[in-house]
Design an enzyme around this catalytic site. Structure first.
Site, PDB file in Angstrom:
ATOM      1  N   LYS A   1      -7.122   4.279  -6.712  1.00 24.30           N
ATOM      2  CA  LYS A   1      -7.123   3.240  -7.763  1.00 24.30           C
ATOM      3  C   LYS A   1      -8.538   3.170  -8.378  1.00 24.30           C
ATOM      4  O   LYS A   1      -9.197   4.196  -8.441  1.00 24.30           O
ATOM      5  CB  LYS A   1      -6.642   1.914  -7.184  1.00 24.30           C
ATOM      6  CG  LYS A   1      -5.309   2.072  -6.432  1.00 24.30           C
ATOM      7  CD  LYS A   1      -4.639   0.789  -6.089  1.00 24.30           C
ATOM      8  CE  LYS A   1      -3.324   1.100  -5.359  1.00 24.30           C
ATOM      9  NZ  LYS A   1      -2.549  -0.080  -5.051  1.00 24.30           N
TER      10      LYS A   1
ATOM     11  N   GLU B   1       7.523   2.621  -3.876  1.00 22.22           N
ATOM     12  CA  GLU B   1       6.516   1.619  -3.513  1.00 22.22           C
ATOM     13  C   GLU B   1       7.047   0.221  -3.851  1.00 22.22           C
ATOM     14  O   GLU B   1       6.985  -0.195  -5.015  1.00 22.22           O
ATOM     15  CB  GLU B   1       5.223   1.854  -4.297  1.00 22.22           C
ATOM     16  CG  GLU B   1       4.583   3.189  -4.026  1.00 22.22           C
ATOM     17  CD  GLU B   1       3.093   3.186  -4.337  1.00 22.22           C
ATOM     18  OE1 GLU B   1       2.315   3.520  -3.440  1.00 22.22           O
ATOM     19  OE2 GLU B   1       2.700   2.831  -5.472  1.00 22.22           O
TER      20      GLU B   1
ATOM     21  N   SER C   1       0.955  -0.610   1.835  1.00 19.87           N
ATOM     22  CA  SER C   1       0.320  -1.042   3.088  1.00 19.87           C
ATOM     23  C   SER C   1       0.522  -0.066   4.247  1.00 19.87           C
ATOM     24  O   SER C   1       0.638  -0.477   5.404  1.00 19.87           O
ATOM     25  CB  SER C   1       0.776  -2.456   3.471  1.00 19.87           C
ATOM     26  OG  SER C   1       0.383  -3.386   2.469  1.00 19.87           O
TER      27      SER C   1
ATOM     28  N   GLY D   1      -0.840  -3.468  -1.226  1.00 26.59           N
ATOM     29  CA  GLY D   1      -2.105  -4.186  -1.040  1.00 26.59           C
ATOM     30  C   GLY D   1      -1.955  -5.545  -0.385  1.00 26.59           C
ATOM     31  O   GLY D   1      -2.886  -6.351  -0.385  1.00 26.59           O
TER      32      GLY D   1
ATOM     33  N   HIS E   1       2.926   4.125 -11.827  1.00 20.23           N
ATOM     34  CA  HIS E   1       2.568   3.196 -10.746  1.00 20.23           C
ATOM     35  C   HIS E   1       2.874   1.770 -11.195  1.00 20.23           C
ATOM     36  O   HIS E   1       2.740   1.447 -12.374  1.00 20.23           O
ATOM     37  CB  HIS E   1       1.078   3.348 -10.400  1.00 20.23           C
ATOM     38  CG  HIS E   1       0.720   2.648  -9.129  1.00 20.23           C
ATOM     39  ND1 HIS E   1       0.508   1.294  -9.077  1.00 20.23           N
ATOM     40  CD2 HIS E   1       0.585   3.102  -7.857  1.00 20.23           C
ATOM     41  CE1 HIS E   1       0.239   0.949  -7.820  1.00 20.23           C
ATOM     42  NE2 HIS E   1       0.282   2.028  -7.059  1.00 20.23           N
TER      43      HIS E   1
ATOM     44  N   GLU F   1       1.253  -0.818 -11.002  1.00 18.51           N
ATOM     45  CA  GLU F   1       0.119  -1.472 -11.686  1.00 18.51           C
ATOM     46  C   GLU F   1       0.076  -1.041 -13.154  1.00 18.51           C
ATOM     47  O   GLU F   1      -0.300  -1.826 -14.023  1.00 18.51           O
ATOM     48  CB  GLU F   1      -1.190  -1.140 -10.945  1.00 18.51           C
ATOM     49  CG  GLU F   1      -1.262  -1.883  -9.611  1.00 18.51           C
ATOM     50  CD  GLU F   1      -2.018  -1.171  -8.503  1.00 18.51           C
ATOM     51  OE1 GLU F   1      -2.797  -0.238  -8.783  1.00 18.51           O
ATOM     52  OE2 GLU F   1      -1.810  -1.551  -7.331  1.00 18.51           O
TER      53      GLU F   1
ATOM     54  N   ASN G   1      -4.213   7.338  -3.280  1.00 16.95           N
ATOM     55  CA  ASN G   1      -4.437   6.720  -4.594  1.00 16.95           C
ATOM     56  C   ASN G   1      -5.630   5.788  -4.447  1.00 16.95           C
ATOM     57  O   ASN G   1      -5.496   4.690  -3.904  1.00 16.95           O
ATOM     58  CB  ASN G   1      -3.182   5.945  -5.024  1.00 16.95           C
ATOM     59  CG  ASN G   1      -3.385   5.217  -6.342  1.00 16.95           C
ATOM     60  OD1 ASN G   1      -4.404   5.395  -7.013  1.00 16.95           O
ATOM     61  ND2 ASN G   1      -2.427   4.394  -6.722  1.00 16.95           N
TER      62      ASN G   1
HETATM   63  P1  13P Z   1      -1.841  -0.020  -0.478  1.00 19.68           P
HETATM   64  O1  13P Z   1      -1.703   1.130   0.487  1.00 19.68           O
HETATM   65  O2  13P Z   1      -3.240  -0.514  -0.612  1.00 19.68           O
HETATM   66  O3  13P Z   1      -0.844  -1.082  -0.197  1.00 19.68           O
HETATM   67  O4  13P Z   1      -1.468   0.573  -1.931  1.00 19.68           O
HETATM   68  C1  13P Z   1      -0.307   1.293  -2.089  1.00 19.68           C
HETATM   69  C2  13P Z   1      -0.320   1.899  -3.435  1.00 19.68           C
HETATM   70  O5  13P Z   1      -0.185   1.210  -4.427  1.00 19.68           O
HETATM   71  C3  13P Z   1      -0.512   3.338  -3.525  1.00 19.68           C
HETATM   72  O6  13P Z   1      -0.224   3.800  -4.807  1.00 19.68           O
END
Ligand code: 13P
Length: 256
Positions: free
Chosen positions: A12, A171, A216, A177, A99, A101, A10
């Site tokens: 983003k 997640e 992460s 992140g 997601h 977010e 992803n």
């Molecule tokens: P990170 O791997 O940067 O923590 O992000 C995970 C994520 O949100 C994947 O969709």
């Protein structure tokens, strides 16, 4: 029951055409196992370029391209949205839905997410349905209630039998992140809960549905996470922007 492994990137709102080329070139050098799928989900302006590059490099059926979002509407006056038909036309095969977010910044509700999963399935796209609890929800022992409340509306809308065509990504919001990965034991325990929750509705479907861990994941922790009985791969954010790291993560996936 043999389950395939899926490693999904992803990106983003990151990446560019250079990354499209670098990533595909790097992945084309690797001999992946048959039961592993690698899915790259760039921002939508790069979908066509990524599809073209994977064809040019003859990446084959191990690889697929995914979008990061899709509209629940078929077409019409929805400025800025992207329909399932548009994704299909670009040969996109997967789509990330729900997601955290999108749930928090764009206020997507579980009902809207359920509609999105439904339209994606009807269009033959594979939804990567994201679920996960916040730090406070984990601290107050609400994780299972939250996950159930995120899964149930989707099961109610599409029917449990359709979950054989769904990928679920767990997640934990506090691990995204932040560098704070869930321990492999904690991740396994939660994945097991998710599989059992699906099994209450249909055991056969629960055996088949791939469950990915996200939050992460990196080249150092991926092997231990993917070795857990109910973890079938990962949804990778930051580490999927670095071709060499991402390659290591893909190679740690073995299928179950
Ligand atoms: P990170 O791997 O940067 O923590 O992000 C995970 C994520 O949100 C994947 O969709």
């Amino acid at each position: 029951m043999a389950r395939r492994s899926i490693i999904a990137a992803n990106w983003k709102m990151n990446g560019d055409l250079t990354l499209v080329n670098t990533m595909v070139n790097a992945l084309s050098e690797v001999d992946f196992q048959n039961n592993v799928n690698v899915v790259i989900c760039p921002s939508s302006p790069y979908l066509s370029a990524l599809v073209a590059k994977t064809k040019e490099q003859k990446l084959g059926p191990t690889f697929a391209v995914g979008a990061q979002n899709v509209s629940e509407h078929e077409n019409g006056a929805y400025t800025g949205e992207i329909s399932t038909k548009m994704l299909q036309e670009l040969s996109v095969e997967f789509v990330i839905i729900g997601h955290s977010e999108r749930r928090s910044y764009f206020k997507e509700s579980s009902t809207q997410i359920a509609h999105k999963v439904s339209v994606a399935l009807n269009a033959g796209l594979t939804p990567i349905l994201c679920i996960g609890e916040s730090e406070l929800e984990r601290a107050t022992e609400q994780t299972e209630t939250v996950l159930a409340s995120q899964l149930q509306p989707v099961i109610d809308e599409v029917g449990i039998e359709k979950f054989v065509d769904v990928v679920i990504a767990y997640e934990p919001v506090w691990a995204i992140g932040t560098g704070k990965t869930a321990s492999s034991e904690m991740a396994q325990e939660t994945h097991q809960f998710i599989r059992q929750f699906i099994a209450q509705a249909d055991e056969n479907v629960a055996d088949k549905v791939p469950l990915l861990y996200g939050g992460s994941v990196n080249a150092s922790n991926c092997e231990e996470l993917f070795a857990q009985a109910d973890i079938d791969g990962g949804l990778i954010g930051g580490a999927s922007l670095k071709a060499e790291q991402f390659k290591v993560i893909c190679l740690a996936a073995k299928g179950k």
